[in-house]
Design a protein around this motif. Structure first.
Motif, PDB file in Angstrom:
ATOM      1  N   ARG A   7      47.132  48.175  49.709  1.00 15.61           N
ATOM      2  CA  ARG A   7      46.053  47.180  49.678  1.00 15.61           C
ATOM      3  C   ARG A   7      45.683  46.797  48.246  1.00 15.61           C
ATOM      4  NH1 ARG A   7      42.469  47.425  54.741  1.00 15.61           N
ATOM      5  NH2 ARG A   7      41.100  46.310  53.340  1.00 15.61           N
ATOM      6  N   ILE A   8      45.712  47.753  47.321  1.00 15.04           N
ATOM      7  CA  ILE A   8      45.432  47.456  45.917  1.00 15.04           C
ATOM      8  C   ILE A   8      46.518  46.548  45.350  1.00 15.04           C
ATOM      9  CG2 ILE A   8      45.338  48.465  43.605  1.00 15.04           C
ATOM     10  CD1 ILE A   8      43.963  50.920  44.965  1.00 15.04           C
ATOM     11  N   PHE A   9      47.790  46.854  45.635  1.00 11.78           N
ATOM     12  CA  PHE A   9      48.885  46.028  45.132  1.00 11.78           C
ATOM     13  C   PHE A   9      48.750  44.593  45.628  1.00 11.78           C
ATOM     14  CE2 PHE A   9      51.781  49.998  45.040  1.00 11.78           C
ATOM     15  CZ  PHE A   9      51.261  50.371  43.830  1.00 11.78           C
ATOM     16  N   SER A  34      46.032  43.022  46.635  1.00 10.54           N
ATOM     17  CA  SER A  34      44.844  42.347  46.102  1.00 10.54           C
ATOM     18  C   SER A  34      44.991  42.000  44.623  1.00 10.54           C
ATOM     19  CB  SER A  34      43.601  43.206  46.309  1.00 10.54           C
ATOM     20  OG  SER A  34      43.629  44.341  45.471  1.00 10.54           O
ATOM     21  N   GLU A  35      45.850  42.688  43.897  1.00  5.62           N
ATOM     22  CA  GLU A  35      45.998  42.438  42.469  1.00  5.62           C
ATOM     23  C   GLU A  35      47.041  41.379  42.135  1.00  5.62           C
ATOM     24  OE1 GLU A  35      44.096  43.594  39.960  1.00  5.62           O
ATOM     25  OE2 GLU A  35      42.865  44.476  41.523  1.00  5.62           O
ATOM     26  N   ILE A  36      47.730  40.858  43.129  1.00  2.25           N
ATOM     27  CA  ILE A  36      48.709  39.801  42.883  1.00  2.25           C
ATOM     28  C   ILE A  36      47.942  38.498  42.677  1.00  2.25           C
ATOM     29  CG2 ILE A  36      50.596  38.444  43.880  1.00  2.25           C
ATOM     30  CD1 ILE A  36      51.385  40.989  45.416  1.00  2.25           C
ATOM     31  N   PRO A  37      48.086  37.851  41.514  1.00  2.00           N
ATOM     32  CA  PRO A  37      47.332  36.622  41.290  1.00  2.00           C
ATOM     33  C   PRO A  37      47.803  35.507  42.216  1.00  2.00           C
ATOM     34  CG  PRO A  37      48.806  37.046  39.450  1.00  2.00           C
ATOM     35  CD  PRO A  37      48.921  38.204  40.379  1.00  2.00           C
ATOM     36  N   THR A  38      46.867  34.882  42.894  1.00  2.00           N
ATOM     37  CA  THR A  38      47.170  33.768  43.791  1.00  2.00           C
ATOM     38  C   THR A  38      46.161  32.656  43.554  1.00  2.00           C
ATOM     39  OG1 THR A  38      45.816  34.736  45.524  1.00  2.00           O
ATOM     40  CG2 THR A  38      48.162  35.212  45.613  1.00  2.00           C
TER      41      THR A  38
END
Length: 131
Positions: free
Chosen positions: A74-76, A78-82
């Motif tokens: 879930r952290i990975f 959420s940290e992907i810029p979109t």
């Protein structure tokens, strides 16, 4: 017995969730670890990178609880810029879909673009085609 051993020792993380999620914190747990200290966690943790390129990484993490694996997933994500559409101005909507529903659906579409190439709206600034 081999399948049970695999279920006890493996967690598979997918985009849509986690498989083989038996956990010692869950009432239906298959096994209770002997030591739950940080030292035991550190000693049992093993990360093996299977493949790595500019866009993807595939790795195996061994020796962690499924809840921690899911938290990492879930952290990975959420940290992907979109980027997505935030504000929509309608001039003439002739479709059967109401303006609010159409604007909401447009906001749900992820836009594959580098966010660093865009200007961001400052507080109190009017919306333009650039921000």
């Amino acid at each position: 017995e081999a399948k049970l051993k695999e279920i006890k020792s493996k967690v598979i993380i997918k985009n849509e969730g986690v498989d083989y999620t038996s956990s010692f914190e869950h009432p239906s747990s298959l096994a209770i670890p002997e030591d739950t200290s940080f030292k035991a966690f550190y000693e049992n943790l093993d990360i093996e990178i299977i493949s790595l390129n500019e866009e993807d990484i595939t790795f195996d993490i061994k020796g962690i609880d499924p809840a921690i694996a899911n938290a990492l997933r879930r952290i990975f994500i959420s940290e992907i810029p979109t980027m997505a559409i935030e504000k929509v101005n309608m001039w003439q909507n002739t479709s059967v879909i109401p303006d609010e529903v159409l604007a909401h659906r447009m906001g749900l579409v992820p836009i594959k673009v580098d966010p660093r190439l865009f200007e961001y709206k400052e507080k109190g600034e009017e919306y333009t085609e650039k921000n």
